[in-house]
Design a protein around this motif. Structure first.
Motif, PDB file in Angstrom:
ATOM      1  N   ILE A 148      37.694  -6.293  85.387  1.00 50.70           N
ATOM      2  CA  ILE A 148      36.628  -5.693  84.583  1.00 50.70           C
ATOM      3  C   ILE A 148      36.006  -6.744  83.669  1.00 50.70           C
ATOM      4  N   ALA A 149      36.848  -7.577  83.044  1.00 52.74           N
ATOM      5  CA  ALA A 149      36.329  -8.644  82.181  1.00 52.74           C
ATOM      6  C   ALA A 149      35.495  -9.632  82.988  1.00 52.74           C
ATOM      7  N   LEU A 150      35.930  -9.950  84.203  1.00 54.82           N
ATOM      8  CA  LEU A 150      35.160 -10.860  85.058  1.00 54.82           C
ATOM      9  C   LEU A 150      33.803 -10.255  85.415  1.00 54.82           C
ATOM     10  N   LEU A 151      33.775  -8.957  85.721  1.00 54.28           N
ATOM     11  CA  LEU A 151      32.512  -8.291  86.027  1.00 54.28           C
ATOM     12  C   LEU A 151      31.545  -8.394  84.847  1.00 54.28           C
ATOM     13  N   LEU A 152      32.030  -8.143  83.650  1.00 55.41           N
ATOM     14  CA  LEU A 152      31.165  -8.210  82.465  1.00 55.41           C
ATOM     15  C   LEU A 152      30.692  -9.643  82.219  1.00 55.41           C
ATOM     16  N   PHE A 153      31.570 -10.615  82.416  1.00 56.33           N
ATOM     17  CA  PHE A 153      31.184 -12.010  82.213  1.00 56.33           C
ATOM     18  C   PHE A 153      30.140 -12.438  83.237  1.00 56.33           C
ATOM     19  N   GLU A 154      30.374 -12.118  84.513  1.00 59.97           N
ATOM     20  CA  GLU A 154      29.428 -12.502  85.554  1.00 59.97           C
ATOM     21  C   GLU A 154      28.068 -11.841  85.318  1.00 59.97           C
ATOM     22  N   ARG A 203      19.265  -3.977  78.072  1.00 60.83           N
ATOM     23  CA  ARG A 203      20.350  -3.812  79.042  1.00 60.83           C
ATOM     24  C   ARG A 203      20.699  -5.144  79.696  1.00 60.83           C
ATOM     25  N   ILE A 204      22.003  -5.398  79.863  1.00 62.44           N
ATOM     26  CA  ILE A 204      22.472  -6.616  80.522  1.00 62.44           C
ATOM     27  C   ILE A 204      22.700  -6.371  82.007  1.00 62.44           C
ATOM     28  N   ALA A 205      23.269  -5.241  82.350  1.00 60.79           N
ATOM     29  CA  ALA A 205      23.528  -4.924  83.761  1.00 60.79           C
ATOM     30  C   ALA A 205      22.210  -4.707  84.502  1.00 60.79           C
ATOM     31  N   MET A 213      28.031   1.466  91.549  1.00 63.66           N
ATOM     32  CA  MET A 213      28.632   0.165  91.306  1.00 63.66           C
ATOM     33  C   MET A 213      28.176  -0.853  92.341  1.00 63.66           C
ATOM     34  N   ALA A 214      27.975  -0.420  93.579  1.00 64.83           N
ATOM     35  CA  ALA A 214      27.451  -1.321  94.599  1.00 64.83           C
ATOM     36  C   ALA A 214      26.060  -1.821  94.229  1.00 64.83           C
ATOM     37  N   ALA A 215      25.236  -0.948  93.617  1.00 67.39           N
ATOM     38  CA  ALA A 215      23.913  -1.374  93.167  1.00 67.39           C
ATOM     39  C   ALA A 215      24.021  -2.452  92.096  1.00 67.39           C
ATOM     40  N   TRP A 216      24.972  -2.291  91.183  1.00 69.15           N
ATOM     41  CA  TRP A 216      25.200  -3.301  90.136  1.00 69.15           C
ATOM     42  C   TRP A 216      25.604  -4.632  90.774  1.00 69.15           C
ATOM     43  N   LEU A 217      26.559  -4.594  91.690  1.00 70.77           N
ATOM     44  CA  LEU A 217      27.089  -5.822  92.277  1.00 70.77           C
ATOM     45  C   LEU A 217      26.065  -6.520  93.162  1.00 70.77           C
ATOM     46  N   THR A 218      25.356  -5.776  93.988  1.00 71.98           N
ATOM     47  CA  THR A 218      24.390  -6.404  94.899  1.00 71.98           C
ATOM     48  C   THR A 218      23.222  -7.025  94.131  1.00 71.98           C
ATOM     49  N   VAL A 234      35.020 -22.477  85.770  1.00 77.99           N
ATOM     50  CA  VAL A 234      36.232 -22.486  84.946  1.00 77.99           C
ATOM     51  C   VAL A 234      36.774 -21.067  84.776  1.00 77.99           C
ATOM     52  N   ILE A 235      35.903 -20.116  84.465  1.00 74.93           N
ATOM     53  CA  ILE A 235      36.336 -18.737  84.265  1.00 74.93           C
ATOM     54  C   ILE A 235      36.901 -18.145  85.551  1.00 74.93           C
ATOM     55  N   ARG A 236      36.260 -18.432  86.676  1.00 79.99           N
ATOM     56  CA  ARG A 236      36.755 -17.892  87.953  1.00 79.99           C
ATOM     57  C   ARG A 236      38.113 -18.465  88.309  1.00 79.99           C
ATOM     58  N   LEU A 237      38.314 -19.753  88.051  1.00 78.36           N
ATOM     59  CA  LEU A 237      39.620 -20.347  88.316  1.00 78.36           C
ATOM     60  C   LEU A 237      40.691 -19.732  87.421  1.00 78.36           C
ATOM     61  N   TYR A 238      40.343 -19.519  86.153  1.00 78.51           N
ATOM     62  CA  TYR A 238      41.297 -18.900  85.230  1.00 78.51           C
ATOM     63  C   TYR A 238      41.651 -17.492  85.690  1.00 78.51           C
ATOM     64  N   VAL A 239      40.646 -16.727  86.100  1.00 81.45           N
ATOM     65  CA  VAL A 239      40.889 -15.373  86.597  1.00 81.45           C
ATOM     66  C   VAL A 239      41.778 -15.410  87.831  1.00 81.45           C
ATOM     67  N   LEU A 240      41.524 -16.374  88.718  1.00 85.79           N
ATOM     68  CA  LEU A 240      42.350 -16.509  89.920  1.00 85.79           C
ATOM     69  C   LEU A 240      43.805 -16.785  89.561  1.00 85.79           C
TER      70      LEU A 240
END
Length: 369
Positions: free
Chosen positions: A312-318, A180-182, A249-254, A346-352
């Motif tokens: 969603i893509a940013l969440l998976l990348f992070e 598992r990655i998450a 989802m909060a558990a995943w993020l925290t 770089v990815i965060r700037l692109y997402v922004l």
């Protein structure tokens, strides 16, 4: 002193003159803005009344669907989805033993190879889905007819959904925690997999219904009437998804917040309260869908869709970056830390940039591309 007094007197005279000139201009601009807003609201009201008036015609068209499709074609359409999902399920069961053996053999030595093997087996199950769906689609002789077009739309939607499920499953792995990655436990992973599937399926159903209505011969006005009927229901369902899975989802993020850092508290607060933004976002998506149905302009709706996909893509990348770098424990930044931080920046700037473009150009129409 004379020049100074002259300048003061000129300014004193110019002030009222400028105010006298600017006052009517500001009032005129305000009048035009109010007039434009009133015209826009009136146009939307007229479009809403016209669209609602199409509901009886929409009901009559729905009653004619059995005649338009025919019993055999309707059964084949149902069979496309059933056969495709059954083939994927059976393939997954047959490959489960190979997946378990592969994890046991590889996960301790090469987690990346174990992850790749699991994804490959999931891709094989998706291939089985595609083959079974196309075999059922082949039962419709006329691919360009109504039944053939509906079958292709159903199969494409099913493939789209299960492709997203493949990605979510690769990150969550409810039955194989060692791959598992998450950063969540088994129960949370299983629950989140269901929630993320609903996030994909509900909007997919909305778009599919609109396309299928047009394929069966409904007018655009009737399709718009259908959208303003079911779009709010889909929006409410998505809001319910956010609310129901807010804790998981909060558990995943925290779990991805670093134990130290100046912004740790801010990140934890954002992770715990992410659902407030989610509720507002999906309420806006519902409004955008209704607006698109009334004005036949899908720009705002597509802009919100781009924002959703990007986040969603940013969440998976992070999550992937967290999984790769979490084993690195050092007081001083190592080369891997520096590279990971640069890639994330770089990815965060692109997402922004992508989100800013979607908001300013598509949603608000406040700028050109």
């Amino acid at each position: 002193m004379r020049r100074s007094r002259h300048g003061i007197a000129s300014a004193a005279l110019a002030g009222p003159l400028v105010a006298a000139w600017a006052g009517p201009a500001v009032a005129q601009a305000a009048y035009h803005a109010e007039s434009t807003t009133g015209s826009f609201v009136k146009l939307l009201t007229e479009r809403l009344e016209f669209t609602v008036a199409q509901i009886p015609a929409l009901g009559a068209h729905l009653l004619r669907l059995p005649e338009i499709l025919g019993g055999r074609t309707a059964l084949v359409l149902v069979g496309i989805v059933v056969a495709a999902l059954a083939a994927e399920y059976i393939a997954r069961l047959l490959l489960s033993r190979a997946r378990a053996r592969g994890f046991d053999r590889l996960v301790g030595h090469s987690p990346l190879r174990a992850f790749g093997l699991a994804v490959l087996l999931d891709v094989l199950a998706l291939v089985a889905l595609i083959v079974a769906g196309r075999l059922m689609l082949g039962q419709i002789a006329d691919r360009q007819g109504v039944g053939g077009q509906l079958g292709q739309q159903l199969l494409q939607a099913t493939i789209y959904w299960r492709s997203f499920n493949l990605v979510f499953r690769a990150w969550l792995r409810p039955s194989t925690p060692e791959g598992r990655i998450a950063p969540v436990d088994d129960a949370t992973a299983r629950s989140l997999l269901a929630g993320l599937n609903w996030v994909v399926v509900l909007p997919l159903i909305g778009g599919l219904l609109a396309r299928m209505l047009l394929t069966t011969g409904a007018s655009r006005e009737m399709a718009s009437a259908a959208i303003i009927l079911y779009a709010p229901l889909i929006s409410v369902a998505l809001i319910a998804v956010v609310w129901h899975w807010r804790t998981e989802m909060a558990a995943w993020l925290t779990a991805m917040v670093r134990p130290a850092g100046l912004t740790r508290k801010l990140k934890l607060d954002a992770a715990h309260n992410w659902w407030t933004a989610g509720l507002v976002f999906y309420a806006l998506m519902g409004l955008a869908a209704v607006y698109a149905a009334l004005t036949e302009s899908t720009t705002a709706s597509r802009g919100l869709g781009i924002i959703e996909s990007t986040l969603i893509a940013l969440l998976l990348f992070e999550t992937l970056m967290h999984r790769i770098t979490r084993h690195i424990v050092s007081e001083l930044p190592m080369a891997g830390d520096v590279v990971a931080d640069c890639v994330q920046l770089v990815i965060r700037l692109y997402v922004l940039i992508v989100i800013a473009e979607a908001v300013m150009v598509r949603v608000l129409a406040a700028a050109t591309p």
